[in-house]
Design an enzyme around this catalytic site. Structure first.
Site, PDB file in Angstrom:
ATOM      1  N   PHE A 129      -0.352  50.140 108.619  1.00 19.56           N
ATOM      2  CA  PHE A 129       0.778  49.560 109.347  1.00 19.56           C
ATOM      3  C   PHE A 129       0.656  48.052 109.478  1.00 19.56           C
ATOM      4  O   PHE A 129       1.624  47.356 109.706  1.00 19.56           O
ATOM      5  CB  PHE A 129       0.894  50.202 110.742  1.00 19.56           C
ATOM      6  N   CYS A 130      -0.574  47.554 109.389  1.00 22.85           N
ATOM      7  CA  CYS A 130      -0.777  46.121 109.546  1.00 22.85           C
ATOM      8  C   CYS A 130      -2.021  45.728 108.761  1.00 22.85           C
ATOM      9  O   CYS A 130      -3.071  46.316 109.012  1.00 22.85           O
ATOM     10  CB  CYS A 130      -0.941  45.760 111.016  1.00 22.85           C
ATOM     11  N   PRO A 131      -1.970  44.831 107.799  1.00 25.64           N
ATOM     12  CA  PRO A 131      -0.846  43.932 107.515  1.00 25.64           C
ATOM     13  C   PRO A 131       0.309  44.542 106.732  1.00 25.64           C
ATOM     14  O   PRO A 131       1.338  43.889 106.583  1.00 25.64           O
ATOM     15  CB  PRO A 131      -1.502  42.815 106.700  1.00 25.64           C
ATOM     16  N   SER A 171      -5.736  45.128 109.799  1.00 24.99           N
ATOM     17  CA  SER A 171      -5.636  43.801 110.405  1.00 24.99           C
ATOM     18  C   SER A 171      -6.984  43.106 110.439  1.00 24.99           C
ATOM     19  O   SER A 171      -8.000  43.727 110.766  1.00 24.99           O
ATOM     20  CB  SER A 171      -5.146  43.918 111.848  1.00 24.99           C
TER      21      SER A 171
END
Lengths: 377, 76
Positions: free
Chosen positions: B13-15, A293
């Site tokens: 898991f993210c993105p 992220s």
């Protein structure tokens, strides 16, 4: 030993302060010098922009002077890097100065590029800049009813933001007593309503309860501003009265211009956080090409690894830690409750039921950030 | 000249793998092939779904030693 940090955002600032403490003795005896080059003398708390868009924070609450956040021994200059000469271990700045280094940390971050999607900059509200967030608040305040479409560009910073936006819109219009006059439709790029499977599973019934419509596999291609219609790469379209966009992002221009990474994302070792091919260059935060992220939280945890390893290499000649992919994201689930997602490369997030104390913790963290970025938390 | 680029989205898991693929598809030229590496079981289904819907070409999809290798050619 010259440590040069390029970028004064969350990651760069934590690395600088953390190193200043770990290497205090070496700095005092002039064996180590830390220099930071940044594009701005201001430091912005970017997660606060969502609150600005809903009139819950004022823009001036989001800023501190960058110099005031740094340990006094850090040599700070507002002079962004124009040229990277990694094989010569030097960089050249916009002002024309050259800085040599023994260890380089690149933490230049990312930027929004709404103009990559025709019509998006003109047709959509967004909260990913101060001016955008203020404009969005005024647009929301003047909105008396109709269809709001939310679209999400790829890639984007803070992957949880689209979901937070939906909850905030629901609560905002509810508090104004016009929720029944507002239709909210959420469009998301992949085949479920959030990229994290557990977030998608948790959010779907919540969206259903709030009466949120959604369409998945919708990658925004173009906005027809004149007719208020947004089109997707997948061939569908949606009419709107107000369009809100999470804009697509790229890495910084200087990274692309110097051919350090396609799209401005630098190829980075996912555990050591060194640039591929350069053991003396560390990369962190949004600047990496890692499948992690793009958030201040990731930058924070990466900064701890980078600073610990730089310090240990100076002290004992070897790195001592690896980045495990850790990210911790608050999730605001409206204006009075929140939860969080914590995960790493191996463990998926396990979402807890939203509650008020977590929201209070988040609003406290909005102030605690300034201690965090100083490396005190 | 068309290129083959590998996107290592294992253990994320993210993105997430599909979001990574979309990111790099935007940067690729028409005719380029991207190979997505994913440990997410969902990739075997959601990547072909997206590729078919948007109109790119799915070249192959196979699981090797617990890792999905999905090759996609950018068609437009």
């Amino acid at each position: 030993m010259r440590i040069l940090i390029v970028g004064g955002g969350t990651g760069g600032t934590i690395v600088a302060n953390n190193l200043a403490r770990r290497l205090a003795g070496e700095i005092r005896s002039r064996k180590v010098r830390i220099t930071m080059l940044s594009a701005s003398d201001q430091h912005m708390y970017q997660p606060g922009l969502l609150y600005v868009a809903f009139g819950q924070m004022m823009p001036d609450e989001l800023y501190r002077k960058q110099k005031s956040l740094l340990e006094a021994c850090i040599d700070f200059h507002v002079d962004p890097v124009d040229e990277f000469h990694l094989d010569q271990q030097t960089v050249k700045t916009i002002s024309g100065k050259s800085y040599g280094y023994d260890v380089l940390v690149i933490a230049t971050g990312s930027r929004i590029v709404p103009k990559e999607i025709p019509g998006l900059a003109e047709g959509a509200e967004t909260f990913y800049s101060e001016a955008g967030a203020v404009k969005m608040f005024k647009a929301l305040r003047g909105f008396e009813g109709g269809k709001i479409a939310i679209v999400v560009g790829v890639p984007h910073k803070c992957p949880i933001a689209p979901v937070e936006l939906v909850f905030s819109l629901h609560d905002y219009f509810k508090s104004r007593g016009i929720r029944d006059k507002v239709q909210i439709k959420y469009h998301y790029p992949i085949g479920r309503i959030h990229t994290i499977e557990n977030v998608a599973k948790w959010a779907k019934p919540a969206f259903d309860n709030m009466g949120i419509e959604y369409e998945t596999l919708f990658n925004v291609k173009e906005v027809d501003v004149k007719n208020s219609v947004v089109m997707s790469e997948e061939g569908t379209e949606a009419a709107y009265d107000m369009l809100i966009a999470i804009p697509p992002h790229r890495g910084m221009e200087t990274i692309e211009k110097n051919s350090l990474g396609q799209g401005g994302w630098i190829p980075t070792n996912r555990y050591q956080l060194t640039m591929d091919g350069y053991d003396d260059v560390y990369v962190l935060g949004d600047t990496t090409n890692l499948p992690v992220s793009k958030t201040g939280s990731a930058a924070h945890f990466q900064a701890e690894v980078v600073s610990e390893n730089i310090a240990s290499k100076i002290k004992i000649g070897a790195p001592v830690r690896e980045y495990d992919g850790k990210v911790y994201c608050f999730i605001e689930t409206g204006h009075d409750s929140a939860t969080y997602a914590m995960f790493d490369y191996v463990n998926p997030p396990d979402l807890k039921e939203p509650n008020k104390p977590m929201h209070w913790f988040k609003t406290s963290y909005n102030k605690m950030y300034w201690a965090s970025v100083r490396g005190l938390l | 000249m068309s290129e083959l680029k590998t996107i290592d989205a294992r253990n994320t898991f993210c993105p997430g793998p599909l979001m990574e693929l979309i990111t790099y598809m935007k940067q690729a030229n028409v005719g380029d092939t991207l190979e997505l590496l994913s440990t997410d079981e969902g990739s075997a289904g959601d990547v072909p779904d997206w590729v078919n819907k948007v109109g790119h070409d799915l070249i192959s999809s196979e699981k090797i030693d617990g890792v999905w290798h999905v090759k996609v050619r950018k068609a437009k």
